[in-house]
Design an enzyme around this catalytic site. Structure first.
Site, PDB file in Angstrom:
ATOM      1  N   HIS A 211       0.789  -1.235   0.000  1.00 43.96           N
ATOM      2  CA  HIS A 211       0.000   0.000   0.000  1.00 43.96           C
ATOM      3  C   HIS A 211       0.824   1.291   0.000  1.00 43.96           C
ATOM      4  O   HIS A 211       0.257   2.370  -0.070  1.00 43.96           O
ATOM      5  CB  HIS A 211      -0.933   0.034   1.210  1.00 43.96           C
TER       6      HIS A 211
HETATM    7  N1  UDP Z   1      -3.584  -5.039   8.903  1.00 43.09           N
HETATM    8  C1  UDP Z   1      -4.840  -5.584   9.157  1.00 43.09           C
HETATM    9  N2  UDP Z   1      -5.589  -5.994   8.088  1.00 43.09           N
HETATM   10  C2  UDP Z   1      -5.155  -5.912   6.804  1.00 43.09           C
HETATM   11  C3  UDP Z   1      -3.871  -5.378   6.560  1.00 43.09           C
HETATM   12  C4  UDP Z   1      -3.113  -4.944   7.632  1.00 43.09           C
HETATM   13  O1  UDP Z   1      -5.243  -5.702  10.302  1.00 43.09           O
HETATM   14  O2  UDP Z   1      -5.891  -6.298   5.887  1.00 43.09           O
HETATM   15  C5  UDP Z   1      -2.784  -4.576  10.032  1.00 43.09           C
HETATM   16  C6  UDP Z   1      -1.421  -5.194  10.123  1.00 43.09           C
HETATM   17  O3  UDP Z   1      -1.483  -6.431  10.772  1.00 43.09           O
HETATM   18  C7  UDP Z   1      -0.654  -4.154  10.918  1.00 43.09           C
HETATM   19  C8  UDP Z   1      -1.264  -2.870  10.440  1.00 43.09           C
HETATM   20  O4  UDP Z   1      -2.521  -3.196   9.879  1.00 43.09           O
HETATM   21  O5  UDP Z   1      -0.884  -4.289  12.305  1.00 43.09           O
HETATM   22  C9  UDP Z   1      -0.354  -2.261   9.439  1.00 43.09           C
HETATM   23  O6  UDP Z   1      -0.948  -1.207   8.881  1.00 43.09           O
HETATM   24  P1  UDP Z   1      -0.510  -0.667   7.445  1.00 43.09           P
HETATM   25  O7  UDP Z   1       0.202  -1.732   6.709  1.00 43.09           O
HETATM   26  O8  UDP Z   1      -1.744  -0.087   6.860  1.00 43.09           O
HETATM   27  O9  UDP Z   1       0.448   0.541   7.815  1.00 43.09           O
HETATM   28  P2  UDP Z   1       1.988   0.674   8.175  1.00 43.09           P
HETATM   29  O10 UDP Z   1       2.289  -0.284   9.283  1.00 43.09           O
HETATM   30  O11 UDP Z   1       2.777   0.421   6.959  1.00 43.09           O
HETATM   31  O12 UDP Z   1       2.109   2.086   8.638  1.00 43.09           O
END
Ligand code: UDP
Length: 367
Positions: A211
């Protein structure tokens, strides 16, 4: 007894997951009351509501409904609304998380009103200023009074930028995502989840999320990542809970996807997928660490990572976005037997360390 009112500003999926751990710890403290502002940066039920329900996050008192805008409009509108709320709520401290526009808007609104700011997940750097997240992190750190660092490399980053000379407190607390992962890892076991609904139990698969703007907004990178995933799926099926931003980019760029694409899942389902998967392919910050918590090798679909200790520790392979680079990293990860016992993120006690440090901050203030 005098209670301190804390205002928590959150708005995006990873922030719900991080804040839930601290909210749980705050609820056990008799010193604090918490008021939540939800900026609305993420608003779909499966990107927001499901996390409030599953992770038992207290209902937001303020819902700003500010999402789906460009960076300037989004941050600006949040800033204006959060300032009004802080003037009315008059909190002792504002808590912000991670690196989104909600983080920066919350920190900036509070700072300008002389309300102390605490930043959870401080000190992370990708050293890539093209990432909006990097801009948000640097600015938020600089105006925070309390900097809660998940790792010693985050502390070292702040030191290198001269933060020890600034009027702030730096605490190495460990990572709140580990608190959440451990808590819900126990709860997920034995539950019927998406793993059962998709009949994945006992069938090897790779879990993928994608993403980051640097991948979704660059047609060449997105196409070469998808080509690598197709190649991997010939030997190991790839399950891809698709982020709305990526779904939009794939539609716009008319890229054909032949993987097991599913809607974004809630946190318990995500934990179950992590527990069942053979390995993880991701450009998410949070998922890189969760792969480690659930002892799965991780291939990171980026050119750099803030979680350098995972790469140094042999648990994470930095693949870039070329098809060849991803396939090479995948082969190494699939063949590896990483050591996951190294406790790189504090072992799951970060939220209580954060609450103790905030108590300390107010105690010192009264002396
Ligand atoms: N996550 C979730 N469902 C999904 C995809 C991700 O619960 O379909 C959770 C994942 O386990 C993690 C968090 O969302 O705890 C990560 O968020 P994201 O990847 O959107 O953001 P980033 O961590 O890159 O800031």
């Amino acid at each position: 007894m005098h209670r301190h009112k804390l205002v928590t500003v959150i708005g995006a999926r990873p922030q719900f997951i991080k804040a839930s751990a601290v909210s749980r710890a705050l609820a056990t403290s008799r010193v604090f009351s918490e008021v939540i502002i939800h900026t609305g940066q993420h608003f779909d039920d499966n990107m927001s509501k499901v996390f409030f329900d599953e992770l038992a996050i207290p209902a937001p008192r303020h819902n700003l409904g500010i999402g789906s805008l460009g960076h300037g409009a989004m941050t600006g509108r949040m800033l204006e609304r959060i300032e009004q709320i802080l003037l009315a709520e008059r909190p002792s401290l504002v808590l912000v998380y991670g690196d989104t526009n909600s983080t920066l808007a919350g920190a900036l609104a509070a700072r300008k009103l002389q309300v102390p700011v605490a930043h959870v997940e401080a000190g992370l750097r990708s050293f890539n200023l093209r990432m909006p997240e990097e801009v948000n992190r640097i600015l938020t750190d600089r105006i925070s009074d309390l900097l809660f660092c998940p790792t010693s490399s985050a502390v070292a980053n702040l030191r290198a930028e001269g933060f020890e000379g600034f009027p702030c407190r730096i605490h190495l607390t460990g990572d709140v995502m580990e608190d959440t992962a451990r808590h819900f890892g126990r709860l997920a076991a034995g539950k019927a989840t998406v793993v059962d609904r998709l009949s994945l139990r006992g069938r090897p698969f790779a879990l993928c999320t994608l993403h980051r703007a640097e991948n979704t907004d660059d047609a060449g990178r997105l196409a070469s990542i998808v080509a690598a995933l197709h190649e991997i799926a010939r030997e190991l099926p790839v399950v891809l809970p698709l982020h709305p931003r990526t779904a939009g980019a794939i539609r716009r760029q008319a890229i054909a996807i032949d993987l097991q694409v599913i809607e974004p899942v809630g946190y318990i389902d995500m934990v179950a997928l992590l527990q069942a998967a053979r390995l993880v392919l991701t450009d998410s910050g949070g998922l890189q660490k969760e792969a480690y918590f659930f002892e799965r090798p991780c291939v990171t679909l980026r050119d750099e990572t803030e979680w350098v200790e995972l790469v140094q520790g042999g648990c994470n392979w930095l693949a870039g976005a070329t098809t060849q680079g991803i396939l090479a990293a995948y082969r190494s990860a699939a063949a590896a037997r990483p050591d996951f016992s190294t406790k790189l993120y504090g072992g799951g006690a970060a939220s209580s360390a954060i609450v103790a440090a905030i108590e300390d901050y107010f105690a010192a203030d009264r002396q």
